[in-house]
Design a protein around this motif. Sequence first.
Motif, PDB file in Angstrom:
ATOM      1  N   ASP A 141      -4.837 -16.251  -8.848  1.00 20.22           N
ATOM      2  CA  ASP A 141      -3.396 -16.379  -9.082  1.00 20.22           C
ATOM      3  C   ASP A 141      -2.917 -15.285 -10.033  1.00 20.22           C
ATOM      4  O   ASP A 141      -2.581 -15.548 -11.187  1.00 20.22           O
ATOM      5  CB  ASP A 141      -3.084 -17.762  -9.643  1.00 20.22           C
ATOM      6  CG  ASP A 141      -1.604 -18.079  -9.665  1.00 20.22           C
ATOM      7  OD1 ASP A 141      -0.783 -17.200  -9.306  1.00 20.22           O
ATOM      8  OD2 ASP A 141      -1.246 -19.208 -10.050  1.00 20.22           O
ATOM      9  N   PRO A 142      -2.892 -14.021  -9.553  1.00 19.76           N
ATOM     10  CA  PRO A 142      -2.483 -12.933 -10.440  1.00 19.76           C
ATOM     11  C   PRO A 142      -1.050 -13.073 -10.958  1.00 19.76           C
ATOM     12  O   PRO A 142      -0.748 -12.644 -12.065  1.00 19.76           O
ATOM     13  CB  PRO A 142      -2.643 -11.669  -9.597  1.00 19.76           C
ATOM     14  CG  PRO A 142      -2.880 -12.092  -8.211  1.00 19.76           C
ATOM     15  CD  PRO A 142      -3.273 -13.536  -8.232  1.00 19.76           C
ATOM     16  N   ALA A 143      -0.179 -13.725 -10.197  1.00 22.01           N
ATOM     17  CA  ALA A 143       1.197 -13.912 -10.654  1.00 22.01           C
ATOM     18  C   ALA A 143       1.237 -14.753 -11.928  1.00 22.01           C
ATOM     19  O   ALA A 143       2.049 -14.512 -12.821  1.00 22.01           O
ATOM     20  CB  ALA A 143       2.047 -14.553  -9.568  1.00 22.01           C
ATOM     21  N   SER A 156       2.664  -3.137  -4.131  1.00 20.07           N
ATOM     22  CA  SER A 156       1.259  -3.540  -3.953  1.00 20.07           C
ATOM     23  C   SER A 156       0.933  -4.742  -4.832  1.00 20.07           C
ATOM     24  O   SER A 156       0.266  -5.678  -4.394  1.00 20.07           O
ATOM     25  CB  SER A 156       0.320  -2.386  -4.279  1.00 20.07           C
ATOM     26  OG  SER A 156       0.426  -1.371  -3.312  1.00 20.07           O
ATOM     27  N   GLY A 157       1.409  -4.720  -6.076  1.00 20.78           N
ATOM     28  CA  GLY A 157       1.194  -5.854  -6.976  1.00 20.78           C
ATOM     29  C   GLY A 157       1.770  -7.132  -6.400  1.00 20.78           C
ATOM     30  O   GLY A 157       1.150  -8.197  -6.465  1.00 20.78           O
ATOM     31  N   CYS A 158       2.949  -7.022  -5.792  1.00 18.54           N
ATOM     32  CA  CYS A 158       3.579  -8.180  -5.158  1.00 18.54           C
ATOM     33  C   CYS A 158       2.702  -8.710  -4.025  1.00 18.54           C
ATOM     34  O   CYS A 158       2.529  -9.924  -3.880  1.00 18.54           O
ATOM     35  CB  CYS A 158       4.953  -7.792  -4.636  1.00 18.54           C
ATOM     36  SG  CYS A 158       5.860  -9.138  -3.866  1.00 18.54           S
ATOM     37  N   ARG A 159       2.124  -7.811  -3.244  1.00 18.51           N
ATOM     38  CA  ARG A 159       1.239  -8.240  -2.154  1.00 18.51           C
ATOM     39  C   ARG A 159       0.021  -8.983  -2.703  1.00 18.51           C
ATOM     40  O   ARG A 159      -0.395 -10.001  -2.143  1.00 18.51           O
ATOM     41  CB  ARG A 159       0.793  -7.032  -1.327  1.00 18.51           C
ATOM     42  CG  ARG A 159       1.885  -6.477  -0.467  1.00 18.51           C
ATOM     43  CD  ARG A 159       1.361  -5.356   0.433  1.00 18.51           C
ATOM     44  NE  ARG A 159       2.459  -4.502   0.798  1.00 18.51           N
ATOM     45  CZ  ARG A 159       2.653  -3.268   0.359  1.00 18.51           C
ATOM     46  NH1 ARG A 159       1.785  -2.695  -0.442  1.00 18.51           N
ATOM     47  NH2 ARG A 159       3.698  -2.575   0.744  1.00 18.51           N
ATOM     48  N   GLU A 188      -0.118 -10.606  -5.494  1.00 16.34           N
ATOM     49  CA  GLU A 188       0.359 -11.892  -6.004  1.00 16.34           C
ATOM     50  C   GLU A 188       0.626 -12.887  -4.875  1.00 16.34           C
ATOM     51  O   GLU A 188       0.651 -14.089  -5.105  1.00 16.34           O
ATOM     52  CB  GLU A 188       1.623 -11.691  -6.843  1.00 16.34           C
ATOM     53  CG  GLU A 188       1.344 -10.978  -8.148  1.00 16.34           C
ATOM     54  CD  GLU A 188       2.572 -10.808  -9.011  1.00 16.34           C
ATOM     55  OE1 GLU A 188       3.620 -11.419  -8.730  1.00 16.34           O
ATOM     56  OE2 GLU A 188       2.479 -10.053 -10.005  1.00 16.34           O
ATOM     57  N   ASN A 189       0.833 -12.380  -3.675  1.00 13.72           N
ATOM     58  CA  ASN A 189       1.106 -13.240  -2.529  1.00 13.72           C
ATOM     59  C   ASN A 189      -0.102 -13.437  -1.631  1.00 13.72           C
ATOM     60  O   ASN A 189       0.033 -13.860  -0.488  1.00 13.72           O
ATOM     61  CB  ASN A 189       2.296 -12.703  -1.737  1.00 13.72           C
ATOM     62  CG  ASN A 189       3.596 -12.972  -2.451  1.00 13.72           C
ATOM     63  OD1 ASN A 189       3.963 -14.114  -2.656  1.00 13.72           O
ATOM     64  ND2 ASN A 189       4.276 -11.920  -2.860  1.00 13.72           N
ATOM     65  N   GLY A 190      -1.298 -13.126  -2.141  1.00 12.78           N
ATOM     66  CA  GLY A 190      -2.513 -13.477  -1.430  1.00 12.78           C
ATOM     67  C   GLY A 190      -3.337 -12.356  -0.836  1.00 12.78           C
ATOM     68  O   GLY A 190      -4.441 -12.598  -0.369  1.00 12.78           O
ATOM     69  N   ARG A 191      -2.812 -11.137  -0.815  1.00 10.88           N
ATOM     70  CA  ARG A 191      -3.626 -10.039  -0.294  1.00 10.88           C
ATOM     71  C   ARG A 191      -4.785  -9.792  -1.257  1.00 10.88           C
ATOM     72  O   ARG A 191      -4.621  -9.853  -2.467  1.00 10.88           O
ATOM     73  CB  ARG A 191      -2.805  -8.764  -0.145  1.00 10.88           C
ATOM     74  CG  ARG A 191      -3.651  -7.632   0.430  1.00 10.88           C
ATOM     75  CD  ARG A 191      -2.853  -6.451   0.833  1.00 10.88           C
ATOM     76  NE  ARG A 191      -2.162  -6.738   2.079  1.00 10.88           N
ATOM     77  CZ  ARG A 191      -1.346  -5.886   2.667  1.00 10.88           C
ATOM     78  NH1 ARG A 191      -1.113  -4.713   2.134  1.00 10.88           N
ATOM     79  NH2 ARG A 191      -0.742  -6.215   3.791  1.00 10.88           N
ATOM     80  N   GLU A 192      -5.949  -9.520  -0.699  1.00 15.28           N
ATOM     81  CA  GLU A 192      -7.135  -9.287  -1.521  1.00 15.28           C
ATOM     82  C   GLU A 192      -6.968  -8.021  -2.366  1.00 15.28           C
ATOM     83  O   GLU A 192      -6.514  -6.989  -1.879  1.00 15.28           O
ATOM     84  CB  GLU A 192      -8.367  -9.153  -0.628  1.00 15.28           C
ATOM     85  CG  GLU A 192      -9.654  -9.069  -1.409  1.00 15.28           C
ATOM     86  CD  GLU A 192     -10.875  -9.042  -0.513  1.00 15.28           C
ATOM     87  OE1 GLU A 192     -11.941  -8.692  -1.021  1.00 15.28           O
ATOM     88  OE2 GLU A 192     -10.768  -9.367   0.676  1.00 15.28           O
TER      89      GLU A 192
END
Length: 70
Positions: free
Chosen positions: A9-11, A34-37, A39-43
């Motif tokens: 859960d980086p967010a 990229s950070g948003c991706r 935070e939304n589950g991309r590895e």
Amino acid sequence: AKCKFNFSDPAKTRWLARESQVEFWDRFSITQSSGCRYENGREIPEPTALLIALYYSKKIMTLIFGRPKQ
């Protein structure tokens, strides 16, 4: 004290640091999009994950990344 990075859960980690996506991810030379991706589950790619882990374990100099927020 700096919190631990939560790779699942980086967010949440960013939210606890009270930073915008730009402020938080720029520290690792990661774009906001990229950070948003991430935070939304991309590895998170291995080299980036290693850099983040080193930063949060205080194994790398803050001179490179700036001082962590207290």
